[in-house]
Design a protein around this motif. Structure first.
Motif, PDB file in Angstrom:
ATOM      1  N   ILE A  41       0.853  -1.194   0.000  1.00  0.00           N
ATOM      2  CA  ILE A  41       0.000   0.000   0.000  1.00  0.00           C
ATOM      3  C   ILE A  41       0.886   1.241   0.000  1.00  0.00           C
ATOM      4  O   ILE A  41       1.820   1.361   0.779  1.00  0.00           O
ATOM      5  CB  ILE A  41      -0.975   0.037   1.208  1.00  0.00           C
ATOM      6  CG1 ILE A  41      -0.222  -0.176   2.526  1.00  0.00           C
ATOM      7  CG2 ILE A  41      -2.114  -0.946   1.049  1.00  0.00           C
ATOM      8  CD1 ILE A  41      -1.075   0.124   3.753  1.00  0.00           C
ATOM      9  N   PRO A  84       0.288   5.321   0.051  1.00  0.00           N
ATOM     10  CA  PRO A  84      -0.676   6.423   0.113  1.00  0.00           C
ATOM     11  C   PRO A  84      -0.202   7.672  -0.635  1.00  0.00           C
ATOM     12  O   PRO A  84      -0.982   8.572  -0.879  1.00  0.00           O
ATOM     13  CB  PRO A  84      -0.777   6.712   1.615  1.00  0.00           C
ATOM     14  CG  PRO A  84       0.551   6.286   2.169  1.00  0.00           C
ATOM     15  CD  PRO A  84       1.029   5.161   1.311  1.00  0.00           C
ATOM     16  N   ARG A 135      -3.368   5.646  -5.862  1.00  0.00           N
ATOM     17  CA  ARG A 135      -3.714   4.807  -4.701  1.00  0.00           C
ATOM     18  C   ARG A 135      -5.205   4.414  -4.762  1.00  0.00           C
ATOM     19  O   ARG A 135      -6.027   5.152  -5.309  1.00  0.00           O
ATOM     20  CB  ARG A 135      -3.419   5.540  -3.388  1.00  0.00           C
ATOM     21  CG  ARG A 135      -4.353   6.677  -3.116  1.00  0.00           C
ATOM     22  CD  ARG A 135      -3.916   7.517  -1.937  1.00  0.00           C
ATOM     23  NE  ARG A 135      -4.830   8.620  -1.723  1.00  0.00           N
ATOM     24  CZ  ARG A 135      -4.560   9.705  -1.029  1.00  0.00           C
ATOM     25  NH1 ARG A 135      -3.366   9.872  -0.479  1.00  0.00           N
ATOM     26  NH2 ARG A 135      -5.464  10.643  -0.878  1.00  0.00           N
ATOM     27  N   THR A 164      -6.794   2.651   0.568  1.00  0.00           N
ATOM     28  CA  THR A 164      -5.423   2.714   1.101  1.00  0.00           C
ATOM     29  C   THR A 164      -5.341   3.521   2.401  1.00  0.00           C
ATOM     30  O   THR A 164      -4.837   3.051   3.414  1.00  0.00           O
ATOM     31  CB  THR A 164      -4.478   3.341   0.047  1.00  0.00           C
ATOM     32  OG1 THR A 164      -4.544   2.551  -1.124  1.00  0.00           O
ATOM     33  CG2 THR A 164      -3.045   3.387   0.554  1.00  0.00           C
TER      34      THR A 164
END
Ligand code: NDP
Length: 504
Positions: A479, A481, A486, A490
């Motif tokens: 993940i 951000p 994204r 997220t």
């Protein structure tokens, strides 16, 4: 511009046209010690330019290369210690052994700065934390560039070298403006560096009056390290503010010594008298006030008066201390004394008659009102005010009741550390005096009107470097951000994680 044999900078125009110079004078005799250039703004700017050109290859040497060269300079200083000590005596008037002691400390600090720069400043890893676990994080302290050092006359080698040695070890070049009273010492330091390290002209000296110092503040240096009075420090800071040049300010003090009821009174009296009278009291961290607990005050005062009463100032090598180096200071000392006596203070040693320019004999005052300038302002003479207090809490409260906050001293067998921690100062000696200045690993500096920033120690090295933080991505996390691509979940996932990990 050309570098003269003594390391100072001389412009072609100066050489060709009328050269403005000034003299340094032996305060013991009034004899001329040396003649020095008055560097104007153009000469100062040229010195900074040349220092900047030389700095890059000095920085490229790395810690080991710089250490080798600073060690060579240190060995030269040791070999020629007496030559420089003699010059310090001539320009300040202090006894030869005091000048030698000053240089012993210079050498030890230079050794420490060169030996420890790598450990303190090299790149080191820091934890990246859970959220940034895919990064490797590190900090390194890189040189600022050119540091302008402005110094006083009272310890003309030790005081500026607290900045010069540490700034050079951190990879900077230095342009040094010594006090107009001690230009020869500044030139000697620069020329000895040039002799030991001829291939790296990174230490230059510019001489002159306050205008030369002001020009250095405006010459585009990357930091100004100033040591001197609080009044001048404010001018330096105002000038540097115009160009957002950072400043380190080591200013005056009104240091107190606290004597607890269980103190070793012999040691405390010796420390008080040495701390107050050595170098004719012209020491920024000198003892100017003593607060002694009433139950031991009589005994303490007897010891202090016995010791101080025997001291004689003079110009000869065996004198306890020398003259007042800066003639204008004599009036300040006289005014503080007269005011204290007029307001009801008592002189247990000396008195009005003790002021005999250029010398001032030891003066021990007691029962001086706390708002008298002898208690509130820097006297910078061989005088001491000893005040009785009912207990050690009152001693600490009165010691802290000052706009200054440089050093302090505590004599107590059972509570030394506790009392030391209650003093609002940058440094404290417990059961000794001024000891912190001689420990190279300890940071040196004050609070309040005594200034800010630190010389000496790891803090003193970092003062002349900028921390550079680097976060290097080692791999991608599932993940991310910090991208416009994204997914919608997220940040929500991250918030859930933070609630779980940091919300409790
Ligand atoms: P000053 O403040 O008079 O001078 C300090 C230096 O600043 C000198 O080189 C002086 O040059 C220079 N200067 C003067 N005017 C300016 C200006 N406008 N801009 C830039 N520089 C300027 O202090 P002293 O030399 O009389 O030194 C004594 C003082 O230093 C005492 O207060 C003492 O407590 C303090 N001191 C503090 C120490 C510390 O570490 N905290 C250590 C030692 C001393 P010039 O001499 O040519 O006027």
């Amino acid at each position: 511009m050309t570098q003269t044999a003594n390391g100072s900078v001389e412009s072609a125009t100066e050489a060709a046209a009328e050269i403005e110079t000034f003299e340094s004078i032996d305060p013991r005799t009034g004899e001329v010690v040396g003649r020095h250039l008055i560097h104007d703004a153009a000469a100062v700017e040229a010195a900074v330019r040349e220092a900047r050109q030389a700095q890059a290859s000095w920085a490229d040497l790395g810690f080991t290369g710089r250490k080798r060269r600073l060690d060579a300079w240190r060995k030269l200083l040791v070999r020629r210690l007496d030559e420089l000590a003699t010059l310090i005596c001539a320009e300040t008037g202090k006894p030869l052994d005091d000048a030698r002691l000053e240089l012993v400390l210079v050498v030890d600090h230079l050794h420490w700065a060169a030996a420890n720069a790598e450990k303190v400043l090299r790149r080191r890893k820091v934890p990246s934390g859970l959220l940034m676990a895919n990064h490797q994080s590190s900090v390194e302290y890189v040189p600022l560039g050119v540091v302008g050092v402005i110094g006083p006359w009272n310890y003309p080698a030790f005081t500026p070298m607290g900045s010069i040695a540490y700034a050079l070890a951190a990879g900077n070049a230095v342009v040094f403006k010594p006090s107009e009273l001690t230009p020869g010492v500044g030139e000697w330091l620069a020329s000895s560096f040039a002799e030991a390290v001829p291939e790296h002209p990174v230490f230059k000296v510019v001489t002159g009056f306050g205008e030369t110092g002001a020009a250095l503040c405006k010459a585009g240096v990357d930091k100004v390290a100033f040591t001197g009075s609080t009044a001048t420090a404010k001018r330096v800071m105002a000038t540097c503010a115009e160009s957002l040049t950072p400043v380190l300010l080591e200013c005056g003090g009104k240091d107190a010594l606290v004597v607890d009821s269980d103190a070793d009174l012999t040691a405390a009296a010796e420390a008080a008298v040495w701390g107050a009278m050595a170098n004719a009291g012209q020491t920024c961290i000198g003892v100017e006030r003593v607060y002694v607990v009433d139950s031991v005050a009589d005994e303490f005062l007897k010891r202090v008066t016995d010791l101080a009463g025997k001291l004689r100032p003079g110009g000869e090598p065996q004198a306890a201390f020398g003259p007042i180096t800066m003639a204008s200071q004599v009036d300040i000392i006289r005014n503080h004394l007269e005011d204290a006596l007029e307001q009801g203070g008592k002189a247990l040693v000396g008195g009005r008659h003790s002021v005999r320019p250029p010398f001032v004999e030891p003066v021990v005052l007691t029962d001086v009102p706390e708002d008298s300038p002898a208690v509130t302002e820097e006297t910078f003479g061989p005088t001491i005010v000893v005040q009785r207090v009912s207990d050690v809490d009152e001693a600490i409260a009165r010691a802290n009741n000052t706009c200054y906050g440089l050093g302090g001293t505590v004599f107590s067998r059972s509570r030394g550390m506790e009392l030391a921690r209650r003093l609002r100062t940058g440094m404290v000696a417990v059961n000794s005096v001024i000891a912190f200045a001689a420990v190279p690993a300890l940071p040196f500096g004050g609070v309040g009107d005594s200034g800010f920033g630190r010389i000496h120690g790891a803090e003193g090295l970092r003062e002349f470097a900028r921390p550079q933080a680097i976060a290097r991505a080692r791999f991608s996390l599932p993940i991310n951000p910090m991208t416009f691509t994204r997914s919608r979940g997220t940040v929500r996932t991250l918030v859930r994680m933070v609630r779980l990990l940091r919300g409790r």
